[in-house]
Design an enzyme around this catalytic site. Sequence first.
Site, PDB file in Angstrom:
ATOM      1  N   TYR A 137       0.899  -1.242  -0.026  1.00 36.93           N
ATOM      2  CA  TYR A 137      -0.070  -0.032  -0.068  1.00 36.93           C
ATOM      3  C   TYR A 137       0.930   1.068   0.125  1.00 36.93           C
ATOM      4  O   TYR A 137       2.099   1.084  -0.221  1.00 36.93           O
ATOM      5  CB  TYR A 137      -1.036  -0.232   1.290  1.00 36.93           C
ATOM      6  CG  TYR A 137      -2.026   1.098   1.443  1.00 36.93           C
ATOM      7  CD1 TYR A 137      -2.701   1.123   0.340  1.00 36.93           C
ATOM      8  CD2 TYR A 137      -2.172   1.635   2.511  1.00 36.93           C
ATOM      9  CE1 TYR A 137      -3.951   1.985   0.528  1.00 36.93           C
ATOM     10  CE2 TYR A 137      -3.038   2.684   2.694  1.00 36.93           C
ATOM     11  CZ  TYR A 137      -4.126   2.619   1.584  1.00 36.93           C
ATOM     12  OH  TYR A 137      -5.194   3.921   1.812  1.00 36.93           O
ATOM     13  N   ARG A 140      -5.846  10.951 -11.042  1.00 35.58           N
ATOM     14  CA  ARG A 140      -5.362  11.417  -9.636  1.00 35.58           C
ATOM     15  C   ARG A 140      -4.712  10.227  -8.626  1.00 35.58           C
ATOM     16  O   ARG A 140      -5.620  10.122  -7.637  1.00 35.58           O
ATOM     17  CB  ARG A 140      -6.376  12.568  -8.948  1.00 35.58           C
ATOM     18  CG  ARG A 140      -5.458  13.627  -8.143  1.00 35.58           C
ATOM     19  CD  ARG A 140      -6.195  13.502  -6.746  1.00 35.58           C
ATOM     20  NE  ARG A 140      -5.676  12.362  -6.086  1.00 35.58           N
ATOM     21  CZ  ARG A 140      -6.321  11.488  -4.903  1.00 35.58           C
ATOM     22  NH1 ARG A 140      -7.415  12.115  -4.825  1.00 35.58           N
ATOM     23  NH2 ARG A 140      -5.858  10.615  -4.199  1.00 35.58           N
ATOM     24  N   LYS A 182      -5.891  -1.413  -2.315  1.00 35.49           N
ATOM     25  CA  LYS A 182      -7.102  -1.184  -1.516  1.00 35.49           C
ATOM     26  C   LYS A 182      -8.086  -2.368  -1.314  1.00 35.49           C
ATOM     27  O   LYS A 182      -8.374  -2.846  -0.056  1.00 35.49           O
ATOM     28  CB  LYS A 182      -7.985   0.065  -2.234  1.00 35.49           C
ATOM     29  CG  LYS A 182      -7.501   1.177  -2.369  1.00 35.49           C
ATOM     30  CD  LYS A 182      -7.629   2.234  -0.821  1.00 35.49           C
ATOM     31  CE  LYS A 182      -7.045   3.406  -1.388  1.00 35.49           C
ATOM     32  NZ  LYS A 182      -7.002   4.305  -0.175  1.00 35.49           N
ATOM     33  N   GLU A 185     -12.114   5.687  -6.300  1.00 42.35           N
ATOM     34  CA  GLU A 185     -10.785   5.995  -5.850  1.00 42.35           C
ATOM     35  C   GLU A 185     -10.134   6.701  -6.652  1.00 42.35           C
ATOM     36  O   GLU A 185      -9.888   6.361  -7.860  1.00 42.35           O
ATOM     37  CB  GLU A 185      -9.934   4.592  -5.382  1.00 42.35           C
ATOM     38  CG  GLU A 185      -8.822   4.675  -4.719  1.00 42.35           C
ATOM     39  CD  GLU A 185      -9.133   4.960  -3.200  1.00 42.35           C
ATOM     40  OE1 GLU A 185     -10.047   4.497  -2.445  1.00 42.35           O
ATOM     41  OE2 GLU A 185      -8.187   5.872  -2.854  1.00 42.35           O
ATOM     42  N   ASP A 186      -9.318   7.713  -6.287  1.00 44.30           N
ATOM     43  CA  ASP A 186      -8.155   8.505  -7.034  1.00 44.30           C
ATOM     44  C   ASP A 186      -8.865   8.860  -8.461  1.00 44.30           C
ATOM     45  O   ASP A 186      -8.126   8.974  -9.407  1.00 44.30           O
ATOM     46  CB  ASP A 186      -7.032   7.748  -7.178  1.00 44.30           C
ATOM     47  CG  ASP A 186      -6.247   7.588  -5.852  1.00 44.30           C
ATOM     48  OD1 ASP A 186      -7.010   7.996  -4.632  1.00 44.30           O
ATOM     49  OD2 ASP A 186      -5.283   7.074  -5.545  1.00 44.30           O
ATOM     50  N   ASP A 227     -13.719   7.109  -1.511  1.00 46.69           N
ATOM     51  CA  ASP A 227     -12.710   6.966  -0.277  1.00 46.69           C
ATOM     52  C   ASP A 227     -11.871   8.350   0.010  1.00 46.69           C
ATOM     53  O   ASP A 227     -11.569   8.542   1.176  1.00 46.69           O
ATOM     54  CB  ASP A 227     -11.743   5.758  -0.645  1.00 46.69           C
ATOM     55  CG  ASP A 227     -10.897   5.396   0.291  1.00 46.69           C
ATOM     56  OD1 ASP A 227     -11.182   5.425   1.467  1.00 46.69           O
ATOM     57  OD2 ASP A 227      -9.561   4.863   0.168  1.00 46.69           O
ATOM     58  N   ASP A 228     -11.229   9.056  -1.020  1.00 47.64           N
ATOM     59  CA  ASP A 228     -10.686  10.194  -0.898  1.00 47.64           C
ATOM     60  C   ASP A 228     -11.628  11.201  -0.299  1.00 47.64           C
ATOM     61  O   ASP A 228     -11.018  12.220   0.343  1.00 47.64           O
ATOM     62  CB  ASP A 228     -10.156  10.518  -2.414  1.00 47.64           C
ATOM     63  CG  ASP A 228      -9.394   9.556  -3.053  1.00 47.64           C
ATOM     64  OD1 ASP A 228      -8.410   9.174  -2.338  1.00 47.64           O
ATOM     65  OD2 ASP A 228      -9.928   8.937  -3.762  1.00 47.64           O
ATOM     66  N   ASN A 236      -0.079  11.979   0.102  1.00 46.80           N
ATOM     67  CA  ASN A 236       0.629  10.566  -0.211  1.00 46.80           C
ATOM     68  C   ASN A 236       1.095  10.698  -1.633  1.00 46.80           C
ATOM     69  O   ASN A 236       0.670  11.249  -2.589  1.00 46.80           O
ATOM     70  CB  ASN A 236      -0.369   9.546  -0.167  1.00 46.80           C
ATOM     71  CG  ASN A 236      -1.014   9.497   1.391  1.00 46.80           C
ATOM     72  OD1 ASN A 236      -0.264   9.381   2.139  1.00 46.80           O
ATOM     73  ND2 ASN A 236      -2.350   9.138   1.460  1.00 46.80           N
ATOM     74  N   ASN A 293      -4.623   7.660   7.773  1.00 47.97           N
ATOM     75  CA  ASN A 293      -4.932   7.029   6.279  1.00 47.97           C
ATOM     76  C   ASN A 293      -6.228   6.479   6.387  1.00 47.97           C
ATOM     77  O   ASN A 293      -6.498   5.764   7.178  1.00 47.97           O
ATOM     78  CB  ASN A 293      -3.481   6.106   6.019  1.00 47.97           C
ATOM     79  CG  ASN A 293      -3.687   5.897   4.490  1.00 47.97           C
ATOM     80  OD1 ASN A 293      -4.627   5.170   4.107  1.00 47.97           O
ATOM     81  ND2 ASN A 293      -2.863   5.941   3.577  1.00 47.97           N
TER      82      ASN A 293
HETATM   83  O1  LIG Z   1      -4.056   5.707  -0.963  1.00 44.68           O
HETATM   84  C1  LIG Z   1      -3.909   6.019   0.262  1.00 44.68           C
HETATM   85  O2  LIG Z   1      -2.762   6.012   0.707  1.00 44.68           O
HETATM   86  C2  LIG Z   1      -4.715   7.082   0.501  1.00 44.68           C
HETATM   87  C3  LIG Z   1      -5.540   7.719  -0.481  1.00 44.68           C
HETATM   88  O3  LIG Z   1      -6.625   7.344  -0.509  1.00 44.68           O
HETATM   89  C4  LIG Z   1      -5.089   8.662  -1.378  1.00 44.68           C
HETATM   90  O4  LIG Z   1      -3.759   9.274  -0.875  1.00 44.68           O
HETATM   91  O5  LIG Z   1      -5.430   9.123  -2.219  1.00 44.68           O
HETATM   92 MG   LIG Z   2      -7.033   7.589  -2.740  1.00 48.53          MG
END
Ligand SMILES: O=C([O-])CC(=O)C(=O)O
Ligand SMILES: [Mg+2]
Length: 589
Positions: free
Chosen positions: A137, A190, A208, A280-281, A303-304, A445, A489
């Site tokens: 991770y 992203r 994840k 996610e992202d 999640d973000d 991160n 986190n």
């Molecule tokens: O993945 C991770 O460490 C935390 C997160 O969701 C991000 O930074 O986008």
């Molecule tokens: Mg993320």
Amino acid sequence: MSSASLKEMRNGGEDYSNGHGGGGVRDLYGEDCATEDQLITPWTFSVASGCSLLRDPRYNKGLAFTEGERDAHYLRGLLPPAIFNQELQEKRLMHNLRQYEVPLHRYMAMMDLQERNERLFYKLLINNVEELLPVVYTPTVGEACQKYGSIFRRPQGLYISLKEKGKILEVLKNWPEKSIQVIVVTDGERILGLGDLGCQGMGIPVGKLSLYTALGGVRPSSCLPITIDVGTNNEKLLNDEFYIGLKQKRATGQEYAELLEEFMHAVKQNYGEKVLIQFEDFANHNAFDLLEKYSSSHLVFNDDIQGTASVVLAGLLASLKLVGGTLVDHTFLFLGAGEAGTGIAELIALEISKQTKAPVEETRKKIWLVDSKGLIVSSRLESLQQFKKPWAHEHEPVKSLLDAVKAIKPTVLIGSSGAGKTFTKEVVETMASLNEKPLILALSNPTSQSECTAEEAYTWSKGKAIFASGSPFDPVEYEGKLFVPGQANNAYIFPGFGLGLIISGAIRVRDEMLLAASEALAAQVSQENYDKGLIYPPFSNIRKISAHIAAKVAAKAYDLGLASHLPRPKDLVKYAESCMYSPGYRSYR
Ligand SMILES: O=C([O-])CC(=O)C(=O)O
Ligand SMILES: [Mg+2]
């Protein structure tokens, strides 16, 4: 190697080998939640097959196959004579992993293990969580995504690109597992704070979801990583001969929206209403819209925005034990007004509103955000993106973060901009001059994007700061005292949060569930943790923590009438624990 069929099935089970290559020992998961014991006998049947059994990561046990299993499943001669138990295998692998000095090599060794022997992979991850989390991770997964084209070996999830437009339902049906409970999906625009990595963002959903299993106990077979490839604007990748994605600029507007719409529709059609879709992202401009668009028709969670918000709120609630007062006594300043920044800000405002009964429009006024153009103030309202507008308070324009710290005098400083090294010495010193115990959270991160390091936070504040960061930092010694930074986190929240939704059969996510998750996590910080200045419990207890989070989230789902699994279990913590996947080997005899 011949393949003899040797089925021992009850209840008229079906063959789940689904025509995608068969053989091996297969088990059937008929229930949404079944304990490991329930899974052993009546639901197990076997198709004896030596080589294919060894090559099937879900059932392979390597040297741990017993004499009897070697006889029964045509494994004689395919393995050396020694028999190792799982503990010895774990010891051997941990020893090997520690020989690698380059983190990416450890990552690759872990991915190889996941593709070779899934139960052993999870055994390692669960038993060595603090050591291996940074490997599978954040931060190493970031580097893995950057180099995904060259380290790519086997697909670990589904790729849905513009080429699959009109056929997404068929693509979903190609995935070998039929009973999916959680999807983590990215479009790679992203990735962490590393920007647009296009199709190579796949490392994130894979990582994840391995935490969904290791930390939250969701079965690996019910997790599905997906990358949506609409192109990339990353020139370096577009010019890279090893790039694995579509070589075109990102599709936007209607073309993008139509692909996503088809995807969301196909997922619901194929897996039903209770499948959790974790975004996610995604880049800001899509993340907020997608969440808003689908939160009333699907079980979606970003999640973000929401996971990060929930974990940060938990840290803030816990920090009150160290700094005193209540949330409403604090003033918050953010650097970064994207998904994480505005998501956290809103959840803090909601929690203060819940505690004080003041309307959220009022409670937002204690929270200030700085973006790339300076402090967000009312004179900028016209030009602000929709998701920033609620934070445009009355104030004269302020250009820099340092000036904003001086003007707003925050007690809590939160970095969520994705830009590293932005909490400068002056910023941290000013926070320390304004507060007895400034709370400083550097959330971006991976480590390279952290707003400051743990060492900088402690030394520049002369040991006054309470510090936590998105990526892990080692403890720091300052003037003879050891300071242990926390890791704020979202990995603390999403596995337990998802488990809570699954066990209750929730059909929608609500903010109240996020608040419940924050309170559950904060309640897991022990006096011993506080004594060390920690505002998060250690990850080594994460499975217990996840069960508590899951129980509170499930309870909220029941209270809100959004849970479809009835009757409501009496003891939700126990129930959550009983539903968790455990990676011990099962007997195939
Ligand atoms: O993945 C991770 O460490 C935390 C997160 O969701 C991000 O930074 O986008
Ligand atoms: Mg993320």
